[in-house]
Design an enzyme around this catalytic site. Structure first.
Site, short mmCIF file in Angstrom:
data_model
loop_
_atom_site.label_atom_id
_atom_site.label_comp_id
_atom_site.label_asym_id
_atom_site.label_seq_id
_atom_site.Cartn_x
_atom_site.Cartn_y
_atom_site.Cartn_z
N LYS A 191 0.69 -1.07 -0.39
CA LYS A 191 -0.09 -0.11 -0.28
C LYS A 191 0.64 1.26 0.17
CE LYS A 191 -3.95 -1.39 2.55
NZ LYS A 191 -4.76 -1.24 3.64
N GLY A 197 -8.28 7.09 -1.74
CA GLY A 197 -9.24 6.42 -2.67
C GLY A 197 -8.98 5.08 -3.37
N GLY A 198 -8.29 4.18 -2.78
CA GLY A 198 -8.16 2.74 -3.42
C GLY A 198 -7.46 2.50 -3.82
N LYS A 234 -0.51 -7.50 5.59
CA LYS A 234 -1.15 -8.66 5.12
C LYS A 234 -2.44 -8.75 4.84
CE LYS A 234 -1.82 -13.50 6.40
NZ LYS A 234 -0.89 -14.25 5.52
N GLU A 321 -7.26 2.78 8.89
CA GLU A 321 -6.20 4.00 8.63
C GLU A 321 -7.22 5.13 9.36
OE1 GLU A 321 -6.56 5.80 4.95
OE2 GLU A 321 -8.31 5.07 4.48
N ARG A 325 -11.21 13.78 8.78
CA ARG A 325 -12.22 14.90 7.95
C ARG A 325 -13.66 13.70 7.86
NH1 ARG A 325 -13.34 11.55 4.08
NH2 ARG A 325 -11.31 10.10 2.76
#
Ligand code: ADP
Length: 477
Positions: A191, A197-198, A234, A321, A325
């Site tokens: 990541k 936003g993926g 993982k 995460e 906001r």
């Protein structure tokens, strides 16, 4: 006479970007009284949502807009408006000097960033504070600690919040990623530390693919976020995405407002959300809520925030995460709690106490949100264009958050969200029936939308039984 717009254009042409004096003072700019005027550093439905909250609170509003958004509803309904640049986000909604000068010219005493754009930009918050304009959100420090997802993992581990096995912070190269993977086992997910936003994520199942996936993830992350930092985690094969909504004031009061189930995703991006989650019972809600509060307290969090968790098949959950906001899907929480999260954000930003405690939060009934995007419902490719006709039904328990209307243009420059259709029912079955009814009675012509896909989801027996995970959409065909 020189108009406000002329002044801003002059400012944008000039070299006077030094108006942005970097003097980070975390607490400066905090007023003691309610704001008189709030500038909304956003567009679309969320800008209208914030204008609505301000209007009900008697606060004047300033809309900012790009040249492409001149005729948008957020511009029409705000009390004042300032053009901040051309259509491209980098030159308008992301252009900090233009926003700061718009706030100064209009005398705004606070800025609400909405979601996306600069909502999680710690530098923007710092600059506003230095200009004595209150950023409606948490401190720059909290944004920074949570904004770097690798750093957030470390911070959360230290605070005793469960995280998935993985790297301790960012990983420098593919070899190090390989060592970590050998220790935790496949599959893993790579990541981007700055991700959102993926984007910038790669699932790796085999050692042979690790090095190439690592480089690909780095390249993608650099291009999307300007940072190539990658961390390893993982990968859970069938998790549910459950997130906890929090609200915290400056006096240390933090409460959780229940969870949202966001497992209906395409390409790691949410499409339909519901509250409460069909899989979370009171005991788990309390447990996850208390862990989320602990996570927020670890960074002295203030304002509205969301802690995202992955829940596995054994009921164990892990911090993924924190979004610092207001989120797109906040209305489902408002529907089941009866609260107004945007008003609360504004109130606590003035230093006002929350005014409610954990025991005051009651979850009533069930709520579902469908994100109606201008998208091909099969390929998910954006479908920009002019909306020719637009009708969304109302009725009991129906809420529509949108800035769209007939003859409005869905631009290719921005997010493809046209409307958030939100329903509330006495229970989940009623909410599902209500949502199907609303989707069927909706008319949006001129662009393709995700409505056909939403109807298929709502008709699926597994969805209706509440038995689904983040891979649900992959299996729908
Ligand atoms: P972003 O910030 O880009 O939204 P997230 O870290 O929130 O990224 O993850 C988005 C989605 O990706 C999650 O909701 C989940 O579906 C999937 N995902 C992320 N991490 C994992 C993991 N470790 N195991 C399984 N799925 C994951």
């Amino acid at each position: 006479m020189v108009s406000r717009l002329d002044s801003v254009s002059a400012f944008l042409r000039s070299e006077r970007v030094d108006v942005v004096s970097p003097a980070p003072t975390e607490s400066s700019g905090r007023p003691r009284e309610m704001f008189q005027k709030v500038l909304i550093a956003n567009r679309g439905e969320i800008a209208l949502r914030i204008i609505s909250a301000c209007q009900e609170m008697g606060i004047r509003t300033v809309a900012v807009y790009s040249e492409a958004d001149r005729d948008s509803l957020h511009v029409r309904f705000a009390d004042e408006e300032v053009c901040i640049g051309p259509a491209k986000s980098a030159e308008s909604y992301l252009h900090i000097p233009a926003l700061i000068s718009a706030a100064e010219i209009t005398g705004a005493d606070a800025v609400h960033p909405g979601y996306g754009f600069l909502a999680e930009n710690a530098h923007f918050a710092e600059v506003l504070n230095a200009c004595k304009v209150r950023f409606i959100g948490p401190s720059p420090r909290a944004i920074r600690l949570m904004g770097d997802k690798a750093l957030a993992r470390t911070t959360m581990t230290e605070a005793g919040v469960p995280v998935l096995p993985g790297s301790d912070g960012a990983v420098e190269d593919a070899e190090r990623a390989e060592d970590i993977t050998k220790a935790i086992g496949f599959p893993v997910i790579l990541k981007a530390a700055a991700g959102g936003g993926g984007k910038g994520m790669r699932v790796v199942d085999r050692i042979e693919d690790l090095a190439s996936s690592f480089v690909a993830a780095q390249t993608e992350a650099e291009a999307a976020f300007g940072s190539s930092e990658i961390y390893v985690e993982k990968y859970l094969p069938k998790p549910r995405h459950i997130e906890i909504q929090l609200m915290a004031d400056a006096l240390g009061n933090t409460v959780y407002l229940g969870e949202r189930e966001c497992s209906i995703q395409r390409r790691h991006q949410k499409l339909l959300e519901e509250a409460p989650s069909p899989t979370v019972d009171d005991a788990l809600r309390k447990k996850m809520g208390e862990v989320a509060v602990k996570a927020a307290r670890a960074v002295d969090y203030e304002g509205a925030g969301t802690v995202e968790f992955l829940l596995d098949e054994n009921g164990k959950f892990y911090f993924m995460e924190m979004n610092t906001r207001i989120q797109v899907e906040h209305p489902v929480t408002e529907m089941v709690t009866g609260m107004d999260l945007v008003k609360d954000q504004i109130r606590v930003a003035t230093g006002e106490p929350l005014g409610y405690a954990q025991e005051d939060i009651v979850i009533r009934g069930a709520s579902i949100e469908c994100r109606i995007n201008a998208e091909d419902p099969v390929s998910f490719l954006p479908s920009p264009g002019t909306i020719r006709s637009f009708h969304i039904p109302g009725g009991p328990g129906v809420r529509v958050d949108t800035a769209a209307h007939a003859e409005c243009v869905v631009h290719p420059y921005y997010d493809s969200l046209i409307a958030k259709l939100v329903v509330h029912g006495r229970d989940r079955a009623e909410a599902i029936a209500r949502m199907r009814r609303c989707l069927r009675l909706t008319v949006i012509e001129g662009v393709k939308t995700t409505i056909p896909l939403h109807l298929r989801i709502l008709d699926d027996p597994e969805f209706r039984a509440g038995r689904y995970d983040t891979r649900f959409l992959e299996r729908l065909d």
